[in-house]
Scaffold this motif. Structure first.
Motif, PDB file in Angstrom:
ATOM      1  N   PHE A 264       0.780  -1.044  -0.020  1.00 57.48           N
ATOM      2  CA  PHE A 264      -0.110   0.160   0.141  1.00 57.48           C
ATOM      3  C   PHE A 264       0.685   1.081  -0.130  1.00 57.48           C
ATOM      4  O   PHE A 264       0.789   2.058  -0.561  1.00 57.48           O
ATOM      5  N   ASN A 265       1.882   1.102   0.705  1.00 54.48           N
ATOM      6  CA  ASN A 265       2.867   2.470   0.562  1.00 54.48           C
ATOM      7  C   ASN A 265       3.573   2.548  -0.471  1.00 54.48           C
ATOM      8  O   ASN A 265       3.977   3.520  -0.876  1.00 54.48           O
ATOM      9  N   VAL A 266       3.758   1.489  -1.122  1.00 51.41           N
ATOM     10  CA  VAL A 266       4.517   1.694  -2.305  1.00 51.41           C
ATOM     11  C   VAL A 266       3.686   2.126  -3.479  1.00 51.41           C
ATOM     12  O   VAL A 266       3.969   3.002  -4.140  1.00 51.41           O
ATOM     13  N   ALA A 267       2.274   1.793  -3.320  1.00 49.21           N
ATOM     14  CA  ALA A 267       1.567   2.465  -4.389  1.00 49.21           C
ATOM     15  C   ALA A 267       1.228   4.019  -4.041  1.00 49.21           C
ATOM     16  O   ALA A 267       1.045   4.865  -4.920  1.00 49.21           O
ATOM     17  N   THR A 268       0.929   4.290  -2.776  1.00 51.05           N
ATOM     18  CA  THR A 268       1.111   5.656  -2.288  1.00 51.05           C
ATOM     19  C   THR A 268       2.124   6.398  -2.735  1.00 51.05           C
ATOM     20  O   THR A 268       2.121   7.398  -3.405  1.00 51.05           O
ATOM     21  N   THR A 269       3.582   5.746  -2.701  1.00 51.02           N
ATOM     22  CA  THR A 269       4.635   6.837  -3.115  1.00 51.02           C
ATOM     23  C   THR A 269       4.983   6.881  -4.406  1.00 51.02           C
ATOM     24  O   THR A 269       5.167   7.877  -5.005  1.00 51.02           O
ATOM     25  N   ARG A 270       4.387   5.749  -5.139  1.00 48.38           N
ATOM     26  CA  ARG A 270       4.342   5.944  -6.583  1.00 48.38           C
ATOM     27  C   ARG A 270       3.724   6.871  -7.104  1.00 48.38           C
ATOM     28  O   ARG A 270       3.780   7.943  -8.030  1.00 48.38           O
ATOM     29  N   HIS A 271       2.420   7.150  -6.726  1.00 48.87           N
ATOM     30  CA  HIS A 271       1.440   8.115  -7.059  1.00 48.87           C
ATOM     31  C   HIS A 271       1.870   9.625  -6.814  1.00 48.87           C
ATOM     32  O   HIS A 271       2.080  10.537  -7.790  1.00 48.87           O
ATOM     33  N   ILE A 272       2.635   9.880  -5.480  1.00 46.14           N
ATOM     34  CA  ILE A 272       2.980  11.163  -5.295  1.00 46.14           C
ATOM     35  C   ILE A 272       4.131  11.389  -6.216  1.00 46.14           C
ATOM     36  O   ILE A 272       4.252  12.627  -6.439  1.00 46.14           O
ATOM     37  N   LYS A 273       5.030  10.489  -6.357  1.00 44.22           N
ATOM     38  CA  LYS A 273       6.203  10.948  -7.119  1.00 44.22           C
ATOM     39  C   LYS A 273       5.736  11.156  -8.316  1.00 44.22           C
ATOM     40  O   LYS A 273       6.427  11.931  -9.226  1.00 44.22           O
ATOM     41  N   HIS A 274       4.939  10.603  -9.002  1.00 36.06           N
ATOM     42  CA  HIS A 274       4.711  10.964 -10.445  1.00 36.06           C
ATOM     43  C   HIS A 274       3.363  11.767 -10.722  1.00 36.06           C
ATOM     44  O   HIS A 274       3.069  12.131 -11.949  1.00 36.06           O
ATOM     45  N   THR A 275       2.630  12.460  -9.745  1.00 38.73           N
ATOM     46  CA  THR A 275       1.959  13.318  -9.987  1.00 38.73           C
ATOM     47  C   THR A 275       2.387  14.605 -10.104  1.00 38.73           C
ATOM     48  O   THR A 275       3.450  15.052  -9.556  1.00 38.73           O
ATOM     49  N   LYS A 276       1.974  15.093 -11.266  1.00 37.60           N
ATOM     50  CA  LYS A 276       2.594  16.553 -11.518  1.00 37.60           C
ATOM     51  C   LYS A 276       2.211  17.675 -11.046  1.00 37.60           C
ATOM     52  O   LYS A 276       2.424  18.883 -11.060  1.00 37.60           O
ATOM     53  N   ARG A 277       0.927  17.484 -10.426  1.00 37.47           N
ATOM     54  CA  ARG A 277       0.048  18.664  -9.618  1.00 37.47           C
ATOM     55  C   ARG A 277       0.020  18.311  -8.259  1.00 37.47           C
ATOM     56  O   ARG A 277      -0.286  16.898  -7.685  1.00 37.47           O
ATOM     57  N   ARG A 278       0.041  19.060  -7.369  1.00 34.31           N
ATOM     58  CA  ARG A 278      -0.097  18.849  -5.975  1.00 34.31           C
ATOM     59  C   ARG A 278      -1.529  18.287  -5.518  1.00 34.31           C
ATOM     60  O   ARG A 278      -2.327  18.742  -5.993  1.00 34.31           O
ATOM     61  N   CYS A 279      -1.663  17.273  -4.877  1.00 39.92           N
ATOM     62  CA  CYS A 279      -2.901  17.105  -4.483  1.00 39.92           C
ATOM     63  C   CYS A 279      -3.065  16.341  -3.030  1.00 39.92           C
ATOM     64  O   CYS A 279      -2.068  16.312  -2.340  1.00 39.92           O
ATOM     65  N   GLU A 280      -4.095  16.051  -2.437  1.00 44.27           N
ATOM     66  CA  GLU A 280      -4.215  15.676  -1.053  1.00 44.27           C
ATOM     67  C   GLU A 280      -3.778  14.468  -0.760  1.00 44.27           C
ATOM     68  O   GLU A 280      -3.758  14.243   0.383  1.00 44.27           O
ATOM     69  N   CYS A 281      -3.485  13.706  -1.694  1.00 39.15           N
ATOM     70  CA  CYS A 281      -2.986  12.353  -1.388  1.00 39.15           C
ATOM     71  C   CYS A 281      -1.610  12.536  -0.891  1.00 39.15           C
ATOM     72  O   CYS A 281      -0.849  11.462  -0.161  1.00 39.15           O
ATOM     73  N   MET A 282      -0.981  13.643  -0.867  1.00 41.11           N
ATOM     74  CA  MET A 282       0.308  13.964  -0.358  1.00 41.11           C
ATOM     75  C   MET A 282       0.346  14.057   1.080  1.00 41.11           C
ATOM     76  O   MET A 282       1.271  13.938   1.798  1.00 41.11           O
ATOM     77  N   SER A 283      -0.915  14.121   1.627  1.00 40.89           N
ATOM     78  CA  SER A 283      -1.079  14.388   3.024  1.00 40.89           C
ATOM     79  C   SER A 283      -2.485  13.955   3.714  1.00 40.89           C
ATOM     80  O   SER A 283      -3.206  14.473   3.997  1.00 40.89           O
ATOM     81  N   ILE A 284      -2.537  12.648   3.220  1.00 41.80           N
ATOM     82  CA  ILE A 284      -4.049  12.197   3.769  1.00 41.80           C
ATOM     83  C   ILE A 284      -3.917  12.020   5.461  1.00 41.80           C
ATOM     84  O   ILE A 284      -2.748  11.458   5.713  1.00 41.80           O
ATOM     85  N   PRO A 285      -4.867  12.308   5.943  1.00 40.54           N
ATOM     86  CA  PRO A 285      -5.023  12.311   7.480  1.00 40.54           C
ATOM     87  C   PRO A 285      -4.656  10.812   7.655  1.00 40.54           C
ATOM     88  O   PRO A 285      -5.087   9.814   7.190  1.00 40.54           O
ATOM     89  N   GLY A 286      -3.857  10.672   8.848  1.00 42.52           N
ATOM     90  CA  GLY A 286      -3.705   9.147   9.465  1.00 42.52           C
ATOM     91  C   GLY A 286      -5.116   8.351   9.883  1.00 42.52           C
ATOM     92  O   GLY A 286      -5.059   7.164   9.550  1.00 42.52           O
ATOM     93  N   GLN A 287      -5.825   9.103  10.253  1.00 39.62           N
ATOM     94  CA  GLN A 287      -7.094   8.659  10.894  1.00 39.62           C
ATOM     95  C   GLN A 287      -7.894   8.071   9.580  1.00 39.62           C
ATOM     96  O   GLN A 287      -8.611   7.028   9.500  1.00 39.62           O
TER      97      GLN A 287
END
Length: 317
Positions: A264-287
Motif C-alpha cells: 500500500f505504501n509503495v502504491a502511495t509513494t508511486r502516485h505522489i512521485k509521478h503526480t505533476k500537480r499537488r493533490c491531497e494524497c500527499m497528506s492524507i490524514p492518518g485517521q
C-alpha cells in the motif's frame, strides 16, 4: 479429580531417548516407570510397549475407550510378562508417546518436525480426542509456524489433505497465495504433491481470487465504504476515489499477497512521485488511512472466510 501423587509421578515418569543414525532410520526408545495402577499395555506399530492406567485413555477418547473394552473382552489378549491386557495401535512409538503427553499431567511434547506434528493431529482426530486436538494445534502454531517458502508449504498442504486436516490445509493454502498459482506454474511441482492435490489447490486459489475480485469491486463502488470519498486527488475514478487507490484495490483481487501495508505504501509513494500537480494524497490524514485500511481488511478477511466454508475435496476434518 486427579490424585496429586499421580500428577507428581507422571511429571517425572517419562524418559525419551532419540537414537538418530540417519534421517530415515531414527528410533525412539520410550521408558515409562512401572506403576502399580497401570492396568493396560499400549503396543505401538513398531512394538514399543507402554503400561498406563486405562481410565486416562478411555476418558480422553471414546474411540480408544471402545477399543480398550474390546481388548478386555478378548480372551488370552494379555502381556505374557505381567498378564495385562494389550491394546495394539497402528501408530509408531514416537507418535503414541507424544499423544500420551497430551493426555497425562505432564509437559506436552511435539514430534520434531512439522510433518510428524500433522500426523499427531491426524491421530488425535481419528480417535476423536477433541481437547488433545485443540491443545496440540495451539502448540504447533507456536512451535512449528507454517513455512514461507513455496515447496515446503506445498508439502505441508499435501499432508494436511492426506490426513484430512481441513484447517491446516486452508491455512497453508492461504500462505501459498503469496506465489503465482497458474497451471503452468504447477507443472514442475508433481514431484512434491499428487496432481489431484495440485489441481485442488489451483481451484482453491481461483475461488479466492474470484470472491475477492467481486467483493473488492463492491467495496470500490461504495467509495471504500465512504472512508475515502471527498478526498481531492488529481485523478478520481468513477467511484470518486483516487484512481491509484482504485487500481491498488483491484490488484488485490488478482494477487491477494499485495494486501499488506508495504505494498500500500509503495502504491502511495508511486502516485505522489509521478503526480505533476499537488493533490491531497500527499497528506492524507492518518485517521483516514486507518479507517480505509480497517474497512479493506474487513472485506479481505470476509472473502477468505467465504472460501473457507467451501468444501475442499479430500479434507474431511
Amino acid at each position: 479429580m486427579v490424585d496429586s501423587n499421580i500428577t507428581r509421578d507422571y511429571e517425572t515418569m517419562s524418559t525419551v531417548t532419540l537414537e538418530a543414525t540417519s534421517m530415515t532410520d531414527r528410533r525412539l526408545v520410550i521408558q515409562l516407570c512401572d506403576r502399580a495402577d497401570a492396568d493396560i499395555v499400549l503396543r505401538s506399530q513398531d512394538s514399543h510397549q507402554i503400561q498406563v492406567p486405562k481410565i486416562y485413555i478411555a476418558n480422553s477418547s471414546p474411540v480408544l475407550g471402545e477399543l480398550i473394552q474390546k481388548s478386555l473382552d478378548s480372551p488370552g489378549n494379555a502381556n505374557a510378562e505381567d498378564s495385562l491386557p494389550v491394546l495394539q495401535l497402528p501408530e509408531s512409538g514416537e507418535i503414541v508417546h507424544c499423544l500420551l503427553t497430551f493426555i497425562f499431567p505432564m509437559t506436552p511434547l511435539l514430534p520434531p518436525t512439522h510433518e510428524e506434528s500433522l500426523e499427531l493431529l491426524s491421530v488425535a482426530q481419528k480417535y476423536q480426542m477433541d481437547s488433545v486436538l485443540a491443545h496440540a494445534r495451539d502448540k504447533i502454531i507456536r512451535h512449528h509456524p507454517l513455512p514461507i517458502r513455496l515447496e515446503p508449504a506445498l508439502r505441508i498442504y499435501s499432508l494436511a489433505q492426506k490426513y484430512g486436516l481441513r484447517p491446516e490445509a486452508l491455512q497453508t493454502a492461504k500462505t501459498i497465495l503469496d506465489y503465482p498459482m497458474t497451471i503452468e506454474d504447477l507443472d514442475n511441482k508433481l514431484d512434491i504433491m499428487p496432481g489431484a492435490s495440485l489441481y485442488e489447490l489451483w481451484k482453491h486459489h481461483e475461488r479466492v481470487r474470484a470472491i475477492l475480485a467481486s467483493d473488492l469491486s463492491v467495496f470500490t463502488l461504495s467509495g471504500a465504504h465512504g472512508t475515502i470519498t471527498g478526498l481531492r486527488c488529481t485523478e478520481l475514478s468513477s467511484s470518486q476515489i483516487p484512481s491509484w487507490l482504485d487500481q491498488y484495490i483491484e490488484s488485490i483481487g488478482n494477487a491477494p499477497n499485495l494486501f499488506n501495508p508495504v505494498e500500500f505504501n509503495v502504491a502511495t509513494t508511486r502516485h505522489i512521485k509521478h503526480t505533476k500537480r499537488r493533490c491531497e494524497c500527499m497528506s492524507i490524514p492518518g485517521q483516514t488511512i486507518r479507517d480505509f485500511w480497517e474497512a479493506l481488511a474487513s472485506v479481505v478477511r470476509k472473502g477468505f472466510e467465504k472460501v473457507s466454508v467451501i468444501h475442499v475435496r479430500s479434507c474431511r476434518g
